[in-house]
Design a protein around this motif. Sequence first.
Motif, PDB file in Angstrom:
ATOM      1  N   GLN A 223       0.651  -1.200  -0.075  1.00 33.52           N
ATOM      2  CA  GLN A 223       0.057   0.060   0.049  1.00 33.52           C
ATOM      3  C   GLN A 223       0.954   1.307   0.025  1.00 33.52           C
ATOM      4  O   GLN A 223       0.617   2.263   0.896  1.00 33.52           O
ATOM      5  CB  GLN A 223      -0.982  -0.091   0.947  1.00 33.52           C
ATOM      6  CG  GLN A 223      -2.067  -1.149   1.199  1.00 33.52           C
ATOM      7  CD  GLN A 223      -2.779  -1.215  -0.131  1.00 33.52           C
ATOM      8  OE1 GLN A 223      -3.081   0.015  -0.451  1.00 33.52           O
ATOM      9  NE2 GLN A 223      -2.955  -2.258  -0.902  1.00 33.52           N
ATOM     10  N   ARG A 224       1.923   1.253  -0.991  1.00 35.26           N
ATOM     11  CA  ARG A 224       2.820   2.372  -1.246  1.00 35.26           C
ATOM     12  C   ARG A 224       3.656   2.850   0.095  1.00 35.26           C
ATOM     13  O   ARG A 224       4.146   3.866   0.127  1.00 35.26           O
ATOM     14  CB  ARG A 224       1.873   3.714  -1.335  1.00 35.26           C
ATOM     15  CG  ARG A 224       0.910   3.429  -2.707  1.00 35.26           C
ATOM     16  CD  ARG A 224       0.207   4.576  -2.992  1.00 35.26           C
ATOM     17  NE  ARG A 224      -0.706   4.368  -4.200  1.00 35.26           N
ATOM     18  CZ  ARG A 224      -1.544   5.369  -4.971  1.00 35.26           C
ATOM     19  NH1 ARG A 224      -1.607   6.571  -4.136  1.00 35.26           N
ATOM     20  NH2 ARG A 224      -2.341   5.081  -5.806  1.00 35.26           N
ATOM     21  N   ARG A 225       3.774   1.758   0.870  1.00 36.14           N
ATOM     22  CA  ARG A 225       4.725   1.946   2.140  1.00 36.14           C
ATOM     23  C   ARG A 225       5.597   0.922   2.090  1.00 36.14           C
ATOM     24  O   ARG A 225       5.290  -0.359   2.114  1.00 36.14           O
ATOM     25  CB  ARG A 225       3.772   1.633   3.462  1.00 36.14           C
ATOM     26  CG  ARG A 225       4.513   2.129   4.796  1.00 36.14           C
ATOM     27  CD  ARG A 225       3.647   1.939   5.886  1.00 36.14           C
ATOM     28  NE  ARG A 225       2.617   2.932   5.707  1.00 36.14           N
ATOM     29  CZ  ARG A 225       2.581   4.305   6.216  1.00 36.14           C
ATOM     30  NH1 ARG A 225       3.635   4.893   6.928  1.00 36.14           N
ATOM     31  NH2 ARG A 225       1.635   5.007   6.128  1.00 36.14           N
ATOM     32  N   CYS A 226       7.001   1.571   2.267  1.00 31.23           N
ATOM     33  CA  CYS A 226       8.076   0.502   2.380  1.00 31.23           C
ATOM     34  C   CYS A 226       7.985  -0.359   3.719  1.00 31.23           C
ATOM     35  O   CYS A 226       7.913   0.226   4.786  1.00 31.23           O
ATOM     36  CB  CYS A 226       9.317   1.347   2.335  1.00 31.23           C
ATOM     37  SG  CYS A 226      10.984   0.224   2.929  1.00 31.23           S
ATOM     38  N   GLY A 227       7.991  -1.457   3.485  1.00 32.52           N
ATOM     39  CA  GLY A 227       8.239  -2.407   4.742  1.00 32.52           C
ATOM     40  C   GLY A 227       9.511  -2.337   5.578  1.00 32.52           C
ATOM     41  O   GLY A 227       9.422  -2.882   6.525  1.00 32.52           O
ATOM     42  N   GLY A 228      10.462  -1.794   5.193  1.00 31.18           N
ATOM     43  CA  GLY A 228      11.617  -1.762   5.905  1.00 31.18           C
ATOM     44  C   GLY A 228      11.827  -0.693   6.871  1.00 31.18           C
ATOM     45  O   GLY A 228      11.775  -0.857   8.109  1.00 31.18           O
ATOM     46  N   CYS A 229      11.442   0.646   6.178  1.00 36.01           N
ATOM     47  CA  CYS A 229      11.424   1.777   7.096  1.00 36.01           C
ATOM     48  C   CYS A 229      10.024   2.299   7.417  1.00 36.01           C
ATOM     49  O   CYS A 229       9.752   3.087   8.292  1.00 36.01           O
ATOM     50  CB  CYS A 229      12.217   2.953   6.529  1.00 36.01           C
ATOM     51  SG  CYS A 229      11.413   3.408   5.134  1.00 36.01           S
ATOM     52  N   GLN A 230       8.865   1.561   6.860  1.00 37.15           N
ATOM     53  CA  GLN A 230       7.585   1.863   7.251  1.00 37.15           C
ATOM     54  C   GLN A 230       7.238   3.281   6.828  1.00 37.15           C
ATOM     55  O   GLN A 230       6.081   3.877   7.385  1.00 37.15           O
ATOM     56  CB  GLN A 230       7.324   1.651   8.748  1.00 37.15           C
ATOM     57  CG  GLN A 230       7.295   0.121   9.321  1.00 37.15           C
ATOM     58  CD  GLN A 230       6.798  -0.699   8.634  1.00 37.15           C
ATOM     59  OE1 GLN A 230       5.583  -0.473   8.506  1.00 37.15           O
ATOM     60  NE2 GLN A 230       7.563  -1.907   8.353  1.00 37.15           N
ATOM     61  N   LEU A 231       7.804   4.066   5.800  1.00 38.56           N
ATOM     62  CA  LEU A 231       7.651   5.262   5.552  1.00 38.56           C
ATOM     63  C   LEU A 231       6.833   5.152   3.968  1.00 38.56           C
ATOM     64  O   LEU A 231       7.185   4.166   3.335  1.00 38.56           O
ATOM     65  CB  LEU A 231       8.790   6.016   5.341  1.00 38.56           C
ATOM     66  CG  LEU A 231       9.425   6.519   6.531  1.00 38.56           C
ATOM     67  CD1 LEU A 231      10.801   7.238   6.084  1.00 38.56           C
ATOM     68  CD2 LEU A 231       8.665   7.173   7.690  1.00 38.56           C
ATOM     69  N   GLU A 232       5.893   6.191   3.781  1.00 41.90           N
ATOM     70  CA  GLU A 232       4.958   5.986   2.486  1.00 41.90           C
ATOM     71  C   GLU A 232       5.811   6.669   1.577  1.00 41.90           C
ATOM     72  O   GLU A 232       6.508   7.626   1.789  1.00 41.90           O
ATOM     73  CB  GLU A 232       3.721   6.705   2.925  1.00 41.90           C
ATOM     74  CG  GLU A 232       2.827   6.536   1.431  1.00 41.90           C
ATOM     75  CD  GLU A 232       1.319   7.124   2.023  1.00 41.90           C
ATOM     76  OE1 GLU A 232       0.849   7.245   0.857  1.00 41.90           O
ATOM     77  OE2 GLU A 232       1.180   7.099   3.215  1.00 41.90           O
TER      78      GLU A 232
END
Length: 267
Positions: A223-232
């Motif tokens: 959902q357009r969010r990086c799973g590494g840093c949790q930033l959109e």
Amino acid sequence: MELRGRRQPRWPGQTSIRRCILKADQSRQWRLLDLQALDTRLDQIAHARAHLPQTAAITVAERELGDVDVDLVNARTAVDDVQRELTKAEQDVQLVRDRAARDRARLDSGQGSPKELTSLQHELVSLARRQGELEDLQLEVMERSESLTDQVARLDRARAYVAARLEALRAEEATALGGLESEVAQINTRRPDLVAGVGADLVALYEKIRVAGGGVGAAELTQRRCGGCQLELGTVELDRVRRAPEDEVVRCEECRRIMIRTAESGL
């Protein structure tokens, strides 16, 4: 592995930099998520092994057992000391009784001068008083001996309890470690096949990033969010990822981890 260079500014006004782009088909990239999951679990297991609650409890129980052992040694030493004191008190009382018995026998026999008999009577009074004092002392020592003996018994029971608890904790720790080691063995059996499926080039990049990224080298873009840093992802970054070919290995501009695109990425 296919590498090609391109210039990619990270934000307006920044001098563009040339970086190599890794190509890997989607199936290889998706396997990388499975590899990351295994490696994350290995890290979790390593942390769990180092922080088992049983290990901390064992340390506490070992300290308690050591304290009880010291108290037990001191209590038993005190019992031995008071027992010697009691033996001496009993001997002192017996000496006075023997002396009084001899004096009473002489007095009852009527042998001796009136002065000697009078002296014997006075001595018997003194001996009776001394015997009373010694018997009081003997009683006090006996009470202390009983108290110390009870203390030793209590400490023996306490030691048995702590020792049993320590043994149980060690058994629990061994069981927990055995379970974790078994899981590690299973993961290590599966991991080589995943590595082979991902490919040496992508694995090499992943491992390099994982070392620098605190154990995470690849994460799903959800959902357009990086799973590494949790930033959109921002608009520009999102457009870059959307335009990238399916076989291009894309990385997050913030955390630099590999982002794996799936049907849930929201592109």
